[in-house]
Design a protein around this motif. Structure first.
Motif, PDB file in Angstrom:
ATOM      1  N   VAL A   1       0.679  -1.139  -0.044  1.00 39.04           N
ATOM      2  CA  VAL A   1       0.031  -0.079  -0.117  1.00 39.04           C
ATOM      3  C   VAL A   1       0.991   1.241   0.154  1.00 39.04           C
ATOM      4  CG1 VAL A   1      -1.880   1.372   1.515  1.00 39.04           C
ATOM      5  CG2 VAL A   1      -1.682  -1.038   1.138  1.00 39.04           C
ATOM      6  N   LEU A   2       0.635   2.061  -1.032  1.00 34.45           N
ATOM      7  CA  LEU A   2       1.389   3.451  -1.043  1.00 34.45           C
ATOM      8  C   LEU A   2       0.552   4.533  -0.528  1.00 34.45           C
ATOM      9  CD1 LEU A   2       2.706   3.455  -4.693  1.00 34.45           C
ATOM     10  CD2 LEU A   2       3.889   2.881  -2.699  1.00 34.45           C
ATOM     11  N   ARG A   3      -0.733   4.518  -0.708  1.00 29.03           N
ATOM     12  CA  ARG A   3      -1.603   5.424  -0.272  1.00 29.03           C
ATOM     13  C   ARG A   3      -3.101   5.048   0.118  1.00 29.03           C
ATOM     14  NH1 ARG A   3      -1.429   8.622  -4.213  1.00 29.03           N
ATOM     15  NH2 ARG A   3      -3.555   8.290  -5.228  1.00 29.03           N
ATOM     16  N   ALA A   4      -3.409   5.291   1.447  1.00 34.79           N
ATOM     17  CA  ALA A   4      -4.756   5.152   1.939  1.00 34.79           C
ATOM     18  C   ALA A   4      -5.750   6.086   1.509  1.00 34.79           C
ATOM     19  CB  ALA A   4      -4.686   4.719   3.291  1.00 34.79           C
ATOM     20  N   PRO A   5      -6.950   5.692   1.273  1.00 33.31           N
ATOM     21  CA  PRO A   5      -7.956   6.661   1.213  1.00 33.31           C
ATOM     22  C   PRO A   5      -8.277   7.551   2.207  1.00 33.31           C
ATOM     23  CG  PRO A   5      -9.049   4.454   1.310  1.00 33.31           C
ATOM     24  CD  PRO A   5      -7.431   4.460   1.273  1.00 33.31           C
ATOM     25  N   GLU A   6      -9.191   8.733   2.134  1.00 32.09           N
ATOM     26  CA  GLU A   6      -9.442   9.421   3.014  1.00 32.09           C
ATOM     27  C   GLU A   6     -10.745   8.940   3.646  1.00 32.09           C
ATOM     28  OE1 GLU A   6      -9.520  13.535   2.042  1.00 32.09           O
ATOM     29  OE2 GLU A   6      -7.460  13.662   1.756  1.00 32.09           O
ATOM     30  N   THR A   7     -11.613   8.327   2.875  1.00 29.98           N
ATOM     31  CA  THR A   7     -12.971   7.849   3.579  1.00 29.98           C
ATOM     32  C   THR A   7     -12.718   6.033   3.132  1.00 29.98           C
ATOM     33  OG1 THR A   7     -13.940   8.091   1.129  1.00 29.98           O
ATOM     34  CG2 THR A   7     -13.937   9.901   2.851  1.00 29.98           C
ATOM     35  N   PRO A   8     -13.630   5.396   4.055  1.00 27.22           N
ATOM     36  CA  PRO A   8     -13.805   3.890   3.637  1.00 27.22           C
ATOM     37  C   PRO A   8     -14.179   3.630   2.165  1.00 27.22           C
ATOM     38  CG  PRO A   8     -14.814   4.551   5.748  1.00 27.22           C
ATOM     39  CD  PRO A   8     -14.633   5.770   4.998  1.00 27.22           C
ATOM     40  N   ALA A   9     -14.901   4.401   1.709  1.00 23.13           N
ATOM     41  CA  ALA A   9     -15.250   4.278   0.134  1.00 23.13           C
ATOM     42  C   ALA A   9     -14.172   4.350  -1.112  1.00 23.13           C
ATOM     43  CB  ALA A   9     -16.462   4.832  -0.086  1.00 23.13           C
ATOM     44  N   GLY A  10     -13.121   4.986  -0.365  1.00 22.52           N
ATOM     45  CA  GLY A  10     -12.224   5.328  -1.462  1.00 22.52           C
ATOM     46  C   GLY A  10     -11.372   3.970  -1.960  1.00 22.52           C
ATOM     47  N   HIS A  11     -10.324   4.442  -2.575  1.00 23.09           N
ATOM     48  CA  HIS A  11      -9.410   3.355  -3.195  1.00 23.09           C
ATOM     49  C   HIS A  11      -7.806   3.445  -2.623  1.00 23.09           C
ATOM     50  CE1 HIS A  11     -12.875   2.539  -5.919  1.00 23.09           C
ATOM     51  NE2 HIS A  11     -12.119   1.807  -6.670  1.00 23.09           N
ATOM     52  N   TYR A  12      -7.276   2.307  -2.523  1.00 24.23           N
ATOM     53  CA  TYR A  12      -5.897   2.097  -2.007  1.00 24.23           C
ATOM     54  C   TYR A  12      -4.969   2.236  -3.180  1.00 24.23           C
ATOM     55  CZ  TYR A  12      -7.429   1.133   2.574  1.00 24.23           C
ATOM     56  OH  TYR A  12      -7.965   0.900   3.833  1.00 24.23           O
ATOM     57  N   LEU A  13      -4.033   2.839  -3.131  1.00 27.25           N
ATOM     58  CA  LEU A  13      -2.838   3.157  -4.485  1.00 27.25           C
ATOM     59  C   LEU A  13      -1.965   1.970  -3.792  1.00 27.25           C
ATOM     60  CD1 LEU A  13      -1.762   4.100  -6.853  1.00 27.25           C
ATOM     61  CD2 LEU A  13      -0.363   5.628  -5.643  1.00 27.25           C
ATOM     62  N   VAL A  14      -1.847   1.035  -4.599  1.00 25.54           N
ATOM     63  CA  VAL A  14      -0.929  -0.133  -4.305  1.00 25.54           C
ATOM     64  C   VAL A  14       0.187  -0.494  -5.464  1.00 25.54           C
ATOM     65  CG1 VAL A  14      -0.899  -2.760  -4.057  1.00 25.54           C
ATOM     66  CG2 VAL A  14      -2.782  -1.254  -3.243  1.00 25.54           C
ATOM     67  N   ARG A  15       1.698  -0.515  -4.934  1.00 25.92           N
ATOM     68  CA  ARG A  15       2.678  -0.769  -6.003  1.00 25.92           C
ATOM     69  C   ARG A  15       2.604  -2.499  -5.842  1.00 25.92           C
ATOM     70  NH1 ARG A  15       7.122   1.997  -4.433  1.00 25.92           N
ATOM     71  NH2 ARG A  15       6.653   3.596  -5.974  1.00 25.92           N
ATOM     72  N   LEU A  16       2.438  -3.098  -7.188  1.00 23.96           N
ATOM     73  CA  LEU A  16       2.338  -4.625  -7.299  1.00 23.96           C
ATOM     74  C   LEU A  16       3.739  -4.941  -7.663  1.00 23.96           C
ATOM     75  CD1 LEU A  16      -0.946  -4.843  -9.350  1.00 23.96           C
ATOM     76  CD2 LEU A  16      -0.653  -5.024  -6.813  1.00 23.96           C
ATOM     77  N   VAL A  17       4.170  -6.340  -7.387  1.00 22.15           N
ATOM     78  CA  VAL A  17       5.574  -6.602  -7.490  1.00 22.15           C
ATOM     79  C   VAL A  17       6.169  -6.502  -8.756  1.00 22.15           C
ATOM     80  CG1 VAL A  17       5.284  -8.497  -5.793  1.00 22.15           C
ATOM     81  CG2 VAL A  17       4.844  -8.870  -7.876  1.00 22.15           C
ATOM     82  N   ASN A  18       5.294  -6.409  -9.937  1.00 25.02           N
ATOM     83  CA  ASN A  18       5.752  -5.878 -11.256  1.00 25.02           C
ATOM     84  C   ASN A  18       6.253  -4.457 -11.381  1.00 25.02           C
ATOM     85  OD1 ASN A  18       3.286  -5.164 -11.453  1.00 25.02           O
ATOM     86  ND2 ASN A  18       2.543  -6.498 -13.068  1.00 25.02           N
TER      87      ASN A  18
ATOM     88  N   ILE B   1       3.994  -2.000 -11.260  1.00 24.59           N
ATOM     89  CA  ILE B   1       2.447  -1.297 -11.668  1.00 24.59           C
ATOM     90  C   ILE B   1       1.912  -0.710 -10.283  1.00 24.59           C
ATOM     91  CG2 ILE B   1       0.359  -1.507 -12.476  1.00 24.59           C
ATOM     92  CD1 ILE B   1       1.072  -3.780 -14.348  1.00 24.59           C
ATOM     93  N   GLU B   2       1.666   0.415 -10.497  1.00 26.00           N
ATOM     94  CA  GLU B   2       0.799   0.918  -9.472  1.00 26.00           C
ATOM     95  C   GLU B   2      -0.901   1.092  -9.736  1.00 26.00           C
ATOM     96  OE1 GLU B   2       2.455   4.785  -8.389  1.00 26.00           O
ATOM     97  OE2 GLU B   2       4.447   3.818  -7.915  1.00 26.00           O
ATOM     98  N   ALA B   3      -1.447   0.521  -9.107  1.00 23.77           N
ATOM     99  CA  ALA B   3      -2.906   0.515  -9.249  1.00 23.77           C
ATOM    100  C   ALA B   3      -3.716   0.666  -8.035  1.00 23.77           C
ATOM    101  CB  ALA B   3      -3.270  -0.946  -9.693  1.00 23.77           C
ATOM    102  N   ALA B   4      -4.984   1.267  -8.391  1.00 14.89           N
ATOM    103  CA  ALA B   4      -5.979   1.823  -7.257  1.00 14.89           C
ATOM    104  C   ALA B   4      -7.026   0.554  -7.014  1.00 14.89           C
ATOM    105  CB  ALA B   4      -6.546   2.976  -7.684  1.00 14.89           C
ATOM    106  N   PHE B   5      -7.119   0.016  -5.935  1.00 15.38           N
ATOM    107  CA  PHE B   5      -8.148  -0.968  -5.510  1.00 15.38           C
ATOM    108  C   PHE B   5      -9.141  -0.394  -4.317  1.00 15.38           C
ATOM    109  CE2 PHE B   5      -4.403  -3.025  -7.390  1.00 15.38           C
ATOM    110  CZ  PHE B   5      -5.116  -4.247  -7.952  1.00 15.38           C
ATOM    111  N   PRO B   6     -10.433  -0.970  -4.455  1.00 20.37           N
ATOM    112  CA  PRO B   6     -11.297  -0.711  -3.333  1.00 20.37           C
ATOM    113  C   PRO B   6     -10.802  -1.708  -2.209  1.00 20.37           C
ATOM    114  CG  PRO B   6     -12.206  -1.941  -4.842  1.00 20.37           C
ATOM    115  CD  PRO B   6     -11.127  -1.457  -5.577  1.00 20.37           C
ATOM    116  N   ARG B   7     -11.016  -1.528  -0.867  1.00 20.08           N
ATOM    117  CA  ARG B   7     -10.625  -2.432   0.180  1.00 20.08           C
ATOM    118  C   ARG B   7     -11.068  -3.663  -0.200  1.00 20.08           C
ATOM    119  NH1 ARG B   7      -9.065  -5.589   3.034  1.00 20.08           N
ATOM    120  NH2 ARG B   7      -8.633  -5.636   5.228  1.00 20.08           N
ATOM    121  N   LYS B   8     -12.286  -4.144  -0.472  1.00 21.09           N
ATOM    122  CA  LYS B   8     -12.669  -5.364  -0.612  1.00 21.09           C
ATOM    123  C   LYS B   8     -12.100  -6.315  -1.597  1.00 21.09           C
ATOM    124  CE  LYS B   8     -16.499  -3.947  -4.135  1.00 21.09           C
ATOM    125  NZ  LYS B   8     -17.720  -4.035  -4.257  1.00 21.09           N
ATOM    126  N   HIS B   9     -11.355  -5.511  -2.379  1.00 23.24           N
ATOM    127  CA  HIS B   9     -10.374  -6.138  -3.489  1.00 23.24           C
ATOM    128  C   HIS B   9      -9.067  -6.654  -2.947  1.00 23.24           C
ATOM    129  CE1 HIS B   9     -13.126  -4.758  -6.965  1.00 23.24           C
ATOM    130  NE2 HIS B   9     -13.763  -5.610  -6.293  1.00 23.24           N
TER     131      HIS B   9
END
Length: 306
Positions: free
Chosen positions: A43-60, A62-70
């Motif tokens: 996790v690179l950046r957490a959202p300000e609200t629970p409904a927001g998306h997390y910015l994640v740097r994957l092992v390859n 790539i930086e991608a945004a995901f909702p918490r449930k994913h």
């Protein structure tokens, strides 16, 4: 408190730096799969609200945004059987927002507190349906030892109340209530269904067993846990009041000075034990004349739970 979508679990937030595993394939802007489900990232950046998306740097890279449930916390991906899988799922869920009744018990409620006394919070929670009805179930109680909090799952709370558990009955009668939803209030409004002659067995029996342990401590070490002795006397007084008057005594103002004298070690053991034996006799006499029913109203309790 959750007011809708109660069948959806509230997942714990992920701090920056948490290692995660994706639960779904990630598609790039062209619609192609850039990373498969099960890819590890941080996790690179957490959202300000629970409904927001997390910015994640994957092992390859790539930086991608995901909702918490994913996202799943990586350290929990060690499951080998159903029990461990269940523990993994529960570990990711924050169940404290589902507490529907929160109250203060203990010394603060009894009127026996001092400046260093803890604030003991108890109550019950109603878990989300998708967890409650799942293969894995939910924990019977939630605990926060650092803040002296404990909340039973609603069905467990009712079962304990039906057995005249002293801690649970005190939750139903303490005047120090901090959180109570309309559903929780429905249970409070019929709390008398839990007051029965079982109180004699649970309260009296517990005090007898504990006083035997205190006497063993006295013989073995010459010491008495005076605070414990005080609360055992208080428990007898409370049990007698339940059988005699049909309610759980919380405040001990009429006996406060006597009880504090025990806690401070200002009474000798013979005095305390003599009071205890007298209360046992009062308890037995009250039991013979109580108007309380032999057993609780299981039907009403079950109707409420359903």
């Amino acid at each position: 408190m959750p007011t809708k979508d109660n069948d959806q679990a509230i997942l714990l937030p992920l701090p920056v730096g948490t290692q995660v595993v994706t639960r779904v394939d990630y598609h790039n802007s062209s619609g192609e799969i850039a990373c498969l489900a099960g890819t590890v990232g941080s996790v690179l950046r957490a959202p300000e609200t629970p409904a927001g998306h997390y910015l994640v740097r994957l092992v390859n890279g790539i930086e991608a945004a995901f909702p918490r449930k994913h996202l799943t916390i990586r350290k929990l991906i060690t499951a080998h059987d159903m029990e461990t899988v269940g523990e993994q799922i529960i570990a990711e869920v924050d169940l404290f927002p589902y507490v529907i009744y929160r109250c203060i018990v203990g010394s603060q409620a009894y009127g026996l507190s001092h400046e260093h006394s803890d604030v003991d919070r108890r109550g019950f929670y109603l878990p989300p349906a998708d967890l409650h009805w799942s293969l894995f179930g939910v924990p019977e109680q939630l605990e926060k030892p650092e803040t002296d909090e404990c909340y039973w799952e609603l069905q467990k709370f009712i079962q304990l109340a039906l057995r005249a558990n002293p801690n649970v009955l005190e939750c139903l009668y303490t005047p120090l209530v901090e959180t109570v939803t309309p559903l929780a209030q429905e249970l409070l409004d019929q709390r008398e269904i839990f007051l029965t002659r079982l109180v004699f067995q649970t309260y009296n029996g517990y005090v007898i067993s504990q006083f035997k342990k205190l006497e063993q401590d006295l013989r073995a070490r010459g010491e008495i846990r005076w605070k414990h002795a005080m609360h055992l006397i208080r428990l007898l007084l409370s049990g007698i009041t339940i059988l005699r008057n049909g309610f759980v005594m919380i405040s001990v103002d009429p006996y406060r000075e006597q009880l504090l004298a025990i806690r401070h070690g200002e009474c000798d053991w013979e005095q305390v034990n003599a009071w205890r034996l007298k209360l046992h006799q009062d308890f037995e006499d009250t039991y013979q004349n109580t108007r309380l029913p032999v057993q609780p109203d299981y039907r009403k309790a079950n109707e409420f739970l359903i």
